[in-house]
Design a protein around this motif. Structure first.
Motif, mmCIF file in Angstrom:
data_model
loop_
_atom_site.group_PDB
_atom_site.id
_atom_site.type_symbol
_atom_site.label_atom_id
_atom_site.label_comp_id
_atom_site.label_asym_id
_atom_site.label_seq_id
_atom_site.Cartn_x
_atom_site.Cartn_y
_atom_site.Cartn_z
ATOM 1 N N GLY A 44 -4.533 -1.809 -5.414
ATOM 2 C CA GLY A 44 -5.092 -0.487 -5.175
ATOM 3 C C GLY A 44 -6.243 -0.542 -4.195
ATOM 4 N N MET A 45 -7.023 0.527 -4.174
ATOM 5 C CA MET A 45 -8.118 0.674 -3.203
ATOM 6 C C MET A 45 -9.380 1.156 -3.910
ATOM 7 S SD MET A 45 -6.784 0.010 -0.214
ATOM 8 C CE MET A 45 -8.357 0.367 0.521
ATOM 9 N N ILE A 46 -10.517 0.747 -3.342
ATOM 10 C CA ILE A 46 -11.804 1.254 -3.791
ATOM 11 C C ILE A 46 -12.702 1.347 -2.563
ATOM 12 C CG2 ILE A 46 -12.714 -1.029 -4.412
ATOM 13 C CD1 ILE A 46 -14.051 0.441 -6.869
ATOM 14 N N SER A 47 -13.516 2.410 -2.503
ATOM 15 C CA SER A 47 -14.342 2.568 -1.307
ATOM 16 C C SER A 47 -15.587 3.387 -1.596
ATOM 17 C CB SER A 47 -13.544 3.248 -0.190
ATOM 18 O OG SER A 47 -13.233 4.578 -0.553
ATOM 19 N N LEU A 48 -16.506 3.272 -0.671
ATOM 20 C CA LEU A 48 -17.696 4.105 -0.645
ATOM 21 C C LEU A 48 -17.690 4.890 0.654
ATOM 22 C CD1 LEU A 48 -20.340 1.510 -1.869
ATOM 23 C CD2 LEU A 48 -19.501 3.494 -3.147
ATOM 24 N N ILE A 49 -18.079 6.139 0.590
ATOM 25 C CA ILE A 49 -18.211 6.965 1.788
ATOM 26 C C ILE A 49 -19.685 7.310 1.913
ATOM 27 C CG2 ILE A 49 -17.579 9.112 2.938
ATOM 28 C CD1 ILE A 49 -14.997 9.064 1.195
ATOM 29 N N LYS A 50 -20.350 6.681 2.890
ATOM 30 C CA LYS A 50 -21.769 6.962 3.100
ATOM 31 C C LYS A 50 -21.927 8.405 3.552
ATOM 32 C CE LYS A 50 -24.748 4.017 4.266
ATOM 33 N NZ LYS A 50 -25.647 3.175 5.040
ATOM 34 N N LEU B 276 0.839 -1.194 0.000
ATOM 35 C CA LEU B 276 0.000 0.000 0.000
ATOM 36 C C LEU B 276 0.876 1.247 0.000
ATOM 37 C CD1 LEU B 276 -2.567 1.715 0.385
ATOM 38 C CD2 LEU B 276 -2.550 1.067 2.792
ATOM 39 N N SER B 277 1.833 1.296 0.888
ATOM 40 C CA SER B 277 2.724 2.446 0.982
ATOM 41 C C SER B 277 3.525 2.625 -0.309
ATOM 42 C CB SER B 277 3.666 2.276 2.173
ATOM 43 O OG SER B 277 4.628 3.288 2.188
ATOM 44 N N ARG B 278 4.050 1.546 -0.848
ATOM 45 C CA ARG B 278 4.870 1.631 -2.067
ATOM 46 C C ARG B 278 4.048 2.133 -3.258
ATOM 47 N NH1 ARG B 278 5.537 -1.459 -6.404
ATOM 48 N NH2 ARG B 278 4.459 -3.276 -5.550
ATOM 49 N N LEU B 279 2.852 1.587 -3.447
ATOM 50 C CA LEU B 279 2.031 1.986 -4.590
ATOM 51 C C LEU B 279 1.462 3.396 -4.426
ATOM 52 C CD1 LEU B 279 0.022 -1.285 -5.334
ATOM 53 C CD2 LEU B 279 2.042 -0.417 -6.546
ATOM 54 N N ALA B 280 1.042 3.741 -3.215
ATOM 55 C CA ALA B 280 0.405 5.036 -2.978
ATOM 56 C C ALA B 280 1.405 6.188 -2.957
ATOM 57 C CB ALA B 280 -0.379 5.003 -1.661
ATOM 58 N N ASP B 281 2.659 5.880 -2.718
ATOM 59 C CA ASP B 281 3.685 6.926 -2.668
ATOM 60 C C ASP B 281 4.130 7.280 -4.095
ATOM 61 O OD1 ASP B 281 5.461 8.755 -1.581
ATOM 62 O OD2 ASP B 281 7.067 7.268 -1.399
ATOM 63 N N ASN B 282 3.205 7.887 -4.837
ATOM 64 C CA ASN B 282 3.421 8.157 -6.247
ATOM 65 C C ASN B 282 2.705 9.470 -6.577
ATOM 66 O OD1 ASN B 282 2.949 8.257 -9.075
ATOM 67 N ND2 ASN B 282 3.143 6.042 -9.247
ATOM 68 N N LYS B 283 3.449 10.451 -7.009
ATOM 69 C CA LYS B 283 2.838 11.753 -7.296
ATOM 70 C C LYS B 283 1.783 11.659 -8.385
ATOM 71 C CE LYS B 283 3.635 16.661 -7.838
ATOM 72 N NZ LYS B 283 2.586 16.878 -8.830
ATOM 73 N N ASN B 284 1.933 10.756 -9.331
ATOM 74 C CA ASN B 284 0.929 10.611 -10.382
ATOM 75 C C ASN B 284 -0.414 10.144 -9.821
ATOM 76 O OD1 ASN B 284 2.652 11.433 -12.459
ATOM 77 N ND2 ASN B 284 3.465 9.362 -12.676
ATOM 78 N N ILE B 285 -0.388 9.387 -8.741
ATOM 79 C CA ILE B 285 -1.626 9.008 -8.062
ATOM 80 C C ILE B 285 -2.122 10.191 -7.233
ATOM 81 C CG2 ILE B 285 -2.601 7.536 -6.246
ATOM 82 C CD1 ILE B 285 -0.820 5.280 -7.418
ATOM 83 N N TRP B 286 -1.234 10.789 -6.457
ATOM 84 C CA TRP B 286 -1.603 11.917 -5.603
ATOM 85 C C TRP B 286 -2.232 13.052 -6.413
ATOM 86 C CZ3 TRP B 286 0.103 17.029 -5.138
ATOM 87 C CH2 TRP B 286 -0.332 17.693 -3.981
ATOM 88 N N ASP B 287 -1.761 13.265 -7.633
ATOM 89 C CA ASP B 287 -2.297 14.347 -8.474
ATOM 90 C C ASP B 287 -3.792 14.181 -8.745
ATOM 91 O OD1 ASP B 287 0.050 15.791 -8.692
ATOM 92 O OD2 ASP B 287 0.628 14.894 -10.613
ATOM 93 N N ASN B 288 -4.306 12.963 -8.639
ATOM 94 C CA ASN B 288 -5.722 12.701 -8.895
ATOM 95 C C ASN B 288 -6.541 12.546 -7.618
ATOM 96 O OD1 ASN B 288 -5.753 12.495 -11.867
ATOM 97 N ND2 ASN B 288 -4.276 10.876 -11.473
ATOM 98 N N MET B 289 -5.922 12.768 -6.483
ATOM 99 C CA MET B 289 -6.573 12.578 -5.189
ATOM 100 C C MET B 289 -6.739 13.924 -4.483
ATOM 101 S SD MET B 289 -6.771 9.227 -5.152
ATOM 102 C CE MET B 289 -6.998 8.704 -3.473
ATOM 103 N N PHE C 230 -11.549 5.681 -5.748
ATOM 104 C CA PHE C 230 -10.640 4.575 -6.064
ATOM 105 C C PHE C 230 -9.299 5.107 -6.538
ATOM 106 C CE2 PHE C 230 -13.595 5.102 -9.723
ATOM 107 C CZ PHE C 230 -12.699 5.580 -10.681
ATOM 108 N N TRP C 231 -8.309 4.264 -6.409
ATOM 109 C CA TRP C 231 -7.012 4.503 -7.032
ATOM 110 C C TRP C 231 -6.351 3.140 -7.229
ATOM 111 C CZ3 TRP C 231 -2.588 2.728 -4.797
ATOM 112 C CH2 TRP C 231 -2.604 2.489 -3.423
ATOM 113 N N ILE C 232 -5.439 3.092 -8.161
ATOM 114 C CA ILE C 232 -4.733 1.845 -8.437
ATOM 115 C C ILE C 232 -3.279 2.172 -8.734
ATOM 116 C CG2 ILE C 232 -5.285 1.806 -10.897
ATOM 117 C CD1 ILE C 232 -5.778 -1.314 -10.346
ATOM 118 N N GLY C 233 -2.388 1.286 -8.335
ATOM 119 C CA GLY C 233 -0.970 1.496 -8.570
ATOM 120 C C GLY C 233 -0.676 1.725 -10.046
ATOM 121 N N GLU C 234 0.253 2.610 -10.321
ATOM 122 C CA GLU C 234 0.523 2.993 -11.705
ATOM 123 C C GLU C 234 0.913 1.802 -12.575
ATOM 124 O OE1 GLU C 234 2.749 6.543 -14.208
ATOM 125 O OE2 GLU C 234 3.200 6.309 -12.081
#
Length: 170
Positions: free
Chosen positions: A70-76, A18-31, A89-93
């Motif tokens: 990656g991750m996917i979720s719902l926020i009630k 999780l840490s390795r995949l999420a530590d990516n500016k290309n993912i962060w740019d969409n979050m 959602f997000w997924i590793g690059e």
């Protein structure tokens, strides 16, 4: 392909990936900016701890070929919006472009229909994130509007695209 993708509860064993995949500016740019960058191992453990007691479960690891991807979720939503949930959602690059998120989204919609008392799922997407818009459209989401200059990310304003899916009759 569908049987290669599983939605499951997060485990402490996912923290390093999780840490390795999420530590990516290309993912962060969409979050949203609340998503840490850099994304440390401590952040991963804190997130896993935070979602571990969800009832009902709303946050899922996306597993592809037995690997955390990656991750996917719902926020009630609260109050008068309580029959709605926001999809994220997000997924590793390294997994981009494989239709994994489209299938994971379909599986999450099926889960919501069968397990959650919801009427509506919605998502908000930054104007430049056309891949996420495609995922939503491929799963029957309808674009209901655009908020102009509603997002301030990386010292610049962007439009925010709003999508929805009514699920009570799916």
């Amino acid at each position: 392909m569908e049987n290669r993708i599983i939605l499951r509860k997060l485990s402490v064993n996912d923290a390093a990936t999780l840490s390795r995949l999420a530590d990516n500016k290309n993912i962060w740019d969409n979050m949203r900016d609340i998503f840490p960058h850099p994304y440390t191992l401590k952040d991963a453990f804190q997130f896993i701890d935070m979602v571990s007691s969800e009832d009902p479960q709303l946050t899922f690891a996306i597993e592809y070929d037995s690997h955390f991807a990656g991750m996917i979720s719902l926020i009630k939503q609260p109050d008068v919006y309580r029959k709605s949930a926001e999809l994220g959602f997000w997924i590793g690059e390294e997994y981009w472009g494989k239709k994994i998120v489209s299938i994971a989204t379909k599986k999450l919609i099926d889960y919501a229909v069968n397990n959650l008392d919801l009427n509506r799922i919605f998502a908000r997407v930054f104007e430049y994130n056309t891949a996420s818009m495609k995922v939503l459209k491929n799963n029957g989401f309808i674009e209901e509007g655009i908020s102009i200059d509603a997002v301030y990310k990386n010292n610049q304003f962007y439009d925010l695209h709003h999508f929805y899916l009514l699920i009570r009759n799916v």
